[in-house]
Design a protein around this motif. Structure first.
Motif, short mmCIF file in Angstrom:
data_model
loop_
_atom_site.label_atom_id
_atom_site.label_comp_id
_atom_site.label_asym_id
_atom_site.label_seq_id
_atom_site.Cartn_x
_atom_site.Cartn_y
_atom_site.Cartn_z
N GLY A 159 0.82 -1.21 0.00
CA GLY A 159 0.00 0.00 0.00
C GLY A 159 0.85 1.25 0.00
O GLY A 159 2.03 1.23 0.35
N ALA A 160 0.25 2.36 -0.42
CA ALA A 160 0.96 3.63 -0.42
C ALA A 160 1.30 4.02 1.01
O ALA A 160 0.45 3.98 1.90
N GLY A 161 2.56 4.38 1.22
CA GLY A 161 2.99 4.78 2.55
C GLY A 161 3.42 3.64 3.45
O GLY A 161 3.88 3.89 4.56
N THR A 162 3.32 2.40 2.98
CA THR A 162 3.81 1.28 3.77
C THR A 162 5.33 1.23 3.70
O THR A 162 5.96 1.89 2.87
N HIS A 163 5.91 0.41 4.56
CA HIS A 163 7.37 0.29 4.54
C HIS A 163 7.85 -0.26 3.20
O HIS A 163 8.90 0.15 2.70
N GLY A 164 7.08 -1.18 2.61
CA GLY A 164 7.47 -1.70 1.31
C GLY A 164 7.55 -0.61 0.27
O GLY A 164 8.45 -0.59 -0.57
N HIS A 165 6.61 0.32 0.29
CA HIS A 165 6.62 1.46 -0.62
C HIS A 165 7.85 2.33 -0.37
O HIS A 165 8.59 2.67 -1.30
N LEU A 166 8.06 2.72 0.90
CA LEU A 166 9.19 3.59 1.21
C LEU A 166 10.52 2.93 0.88
O LEU A 166 11.45 3.59 0.40
N PHE A 167 10.60 1.64 1.15
CA PHE A 167 11.85 0.97 0.85
C PHE A 167 12.10 0.90 -0.64
O PHE A 167 13.25 1.01 -1.10
N GLY A 168 11.04 0.73 -1.42
CA GLY A 168 11.21 0.77 -2.88
C GLY A 168 11.76 2.11 -3.33
O GLY A 168 12.63 2.17 -4.22
N ILE A 169 11.29 3.19 -2.71
CA ILE A 169 11.82 4.53 -3.02
C ILE A 169 13.28 4.63 -2.64
O ILE A 169 14.12 5.14 -3.40
N ALA A 170 13.61 4.13 -1.44
CA ALA A 170 15.00 4.17 -0.98
C ALA A 170 15.92 3.37 -1.91
O ALA A 170 17.05 3.77 -2.21
N PHE A 171 15.43 2.23 -2.41
CA PHE A 171 16.20 1.41 -3.34
C PHE A 171 16.43 2.16 -4.65
O PHE A 171 17.55 2.19 -5.18
N MET A 172 15.40 2.80 -5.18
CA MET A 172 15.57 3.59 -6.41
C MET A 172 16.57 4.73 -6.21
O MET A 172 17.43 4.97 -7.06
N ASN A 173 16.46 5.42 -5.08
CA ASN A 173 17.38 6.52 -4.81
C ASN A 173 18.83 6.04 -4.73
O ASN A 173 19.74 6.66 -5.29
N ALA A 174 19.01 4.92 -4.04
CA ALA A 174 20.37 4.40 -3.88
C ALA A 174 20.92 3.83 -5.19
O ALA A 174 22.12 3.95 -5.48
N GLY A 175 20.05 3.23 -6.00
CA GLY A 175 20.50 2.62 -7.25
C GLY A 175 20.47 3.54 -8.45
O GLY A 175 20.92 3.18 -9.53
N ARG A 176 19.89 4.74 -8.27
CA ARG A 176 19.82 5.76 -9.32
C ARG A 176 19.09 5.24 -10.57
O ARG A 176 19.60 5.23 -11.67
N PHE A 177 17.86 4.76 -10.33
CA PHE A 177 17.00 4.35 -11.42
C PHE A 177 15.55 4.63 -11.01
O PHE A 177 15.28 5.03 -9.88
N GLU A 178 14.62 4.43 -11.93
CA GLU A 178 13.22 4.73 -11.66
C GLU A 178 12.35 3.48 -11.83
O GLU A 178 12.61 2.63 -12.70
N MET A 179 11.35 3.39 -10.99
CA MET A 179 10.31 2.36 -11.13
C MET A 179 8.95 3.01 -10.89
O MET A 179 8.87 4.06 -10.25
N ASP A 180 7.92 2.39 -11.41
CA ASP A 180 6.56 2.84 -11.14
C ASP A 180 6.01 2.06 -9.95
O ASP A 180 6.13 0.83 -9.90
N HIS A 181 5.41 2.77 -9.02
CA HIS A 181 4.86 2.11 -7.84
C HIS A 181 3.40 1.77 -8.04
O HIS A 181 2.61 2.59 -8.50
N ILE A 182 3.03 0.54 -7.66
CA ILE A 182 1.64 0.10 -7.71
C ILE A 182 1.22 -0.31 -6.30
O ILE A 182 1.68 -1.34 -5.79
N PRO A 183 0.41 0.51 -5.65
CA PRO A 183 -0.02 0.17 -4.29
C PRO A 183 -1.19 -0.80 -4.30
O PRO A 183 -2.05 -0.77 -5.17
N TYR A 184 -1.20 -1.67 -3.31
CA TYR A 184 -2.30 -2.63 -3.15
C TYR A 184 -2.91 -2.46 -1.77
O TYR A 184 -2.35 -1.80 -0.89
N ARG A 185 -4.04 -3.08 -1.58
CA ARG A 185 -4.67 -3.10 -0.25
C ARG A 185 -4.23 -4.36 0.48
O ARG A 185 -5.01 -5.29 0.67
N GLY A 186 -2.97 -4.39 0.84
CA GLY A 186 -2.43 -5.54 1.55
C GLY A 186 -1.44 -6.32 0.72
O GLY A 186 -1.46 -6.30 -0.52
N ALA A 187 -0.57 -7.06 1.43
CA ALA A 187 0.49 -7.81 0.76
C ALA A 187 -0.06 -8.98 -0.04
O ALA A 187 0.50 -9.34 -1.08
#
Length: 323
Positions: A159-187
């Motif tokens: 989901g948007a704002g979950t740790h999985g979402h934030l970590f995906g952002i942190a991974f993109m920032n560290a790896g210097r690439f872009e991905m599109d985020h798709i939030p779900y209502r639960g894992a």
């Protein structure tokens, strides 16, 4: 009638009337509700049900877990924040609901510290970055190379704002690439689409992805623990693969409305700490590389403040919006 007998009869109704009042003061004397502010099948739900079962035995009252997802955990958390502080309404607090959502949503309706009594830390699983089996990457270096080479990936999260979402952002920032985020209502919903191939990658709690990883339905590329998890000895960490700053975990705890009486807080903290130390619980959590850490109520409150300082700026900078 003798005077002594008359006095005894006069005082008898008063003494009898006091018995129900004392019984009402005993806690707990009716069912307890724990709100899991996310959909069934995720880590918040799993941990909530584990601790609810143990509390039910220890307290001698029914402890019911109610899923109330929505707005990144805000809906369920807000309901508990507004509940009476009588020891019968609690919430599984976590990074999404008590760090990210209040930081990015001015309309959340609660202050994560002032409007809650934080009781006990339950623990949490690390995040794992997984890909569908059709993606050729076998490690982070290969995935980053594909992403930098022009292949635009999407990644799913609980989901948007979950740790999985934030970590995906942190991974993109560290790896210097872009991905599109798709939030779900639960894992669980996210895992279904990643396994099916409609979403190529995911940033998911390990407890939610473990079965699919073991079953070969998805490929795990990296784990966010500082060292390898005993349950997944062949799964390398982000740190091993050149991302030393990407060590973190999704975490959850037990919280209630502000103003909970100290005796109830102390009793619940003791029971949760005892429950999480039981061998059967530790074995269950270890299978998913979930770590349970003993904290006092005060320590858990300070932990939330520390996590807010780490993750809230990332969420704000990325323009995260809870859904």
């Amino acid at each position: 009638m003798p005077l002594i007998r008359r006095r005894a009869l006069l005082t008898l109704p008063l003494a009898t009337a006091a018995i129900p009042a004392r019984a009402q003061d005993a806690w707990p004397n009716r069912p307890i509700r724990i709100t899991a502010p996310f959909a069934p099948g995720g880590s918040a739900d799993t941990l909530g049900r584990l601790v609810a079962q143990e509390l039910q035995t220890a307290l001698g009252q029914s402890v019911v877990v109610e899923n109330r997802p929505g707005a990144g955990g805000v809906l369920g958390s807000l309901a508990v924040a507004r509940a009476a502080p009588d020891g019968y309404s609690f919430v599984i607090s976590g990074i999404a609901s008590h760090v990210v959502a209040p930081a990015i949503n001015s309309a959340a309706g609660f202050d994560p510290i002032k409007d809650f009594t934080h009781i006990a830390f339950l623990g949490g699983p690390p995040t794992v970055f997984i890909v569908n089996n059709n993606i050729p990457a076998r490690n982070l270096a290969e995935f980053v190379a594909l992403a930098r080479g022009g292949q635009r990936f999407a990644f799913g999260s609980p989901g948007a704002g979950t740790h999985g979402h934030l970590f995906g952002i942190a991974f993109m920032n560290a790896g210097r690439f872009e991905m599109d985020h798709i939030p779900y209502r639960g894992a669980g919903a996210a895992m279904g689409d990643i396994i099916g191939g409609s979403v190529p990658a995911g940033s998911i709690t390990l407890s939610s992805a473990a079965g699919a990883i073991r079953g070969g339905q998805v490929r795990a590329l990296a784990l966010t623990t500082a060292t390898r998890a005993r349950a997944f000895p062949d799964l390398p960490t982000f740190t091993e693969q050149g991302f030393p700053d990407l060590a973190a975990m999704t975490w959850f705890g037990l919280s209630g409305p502000a103003g909970l009486p100290a005796p109830i807080v102390d009793r619940l903290n003791r029971e949760v700490v005892r429950a999480m130390a039981l061998p059967r619980i530790r074995d269950r959590l270890e299978a998913d590389a979930t770590e349970a850490v003993s904290m006092t109520a005060a320590e858990y409150t300070r932990f939330i403040e520390t996590e807010t300082a780490r993750w809230a700026p990332i969420a704000r900078a990325a323009g995260v919006r809870a859904e």
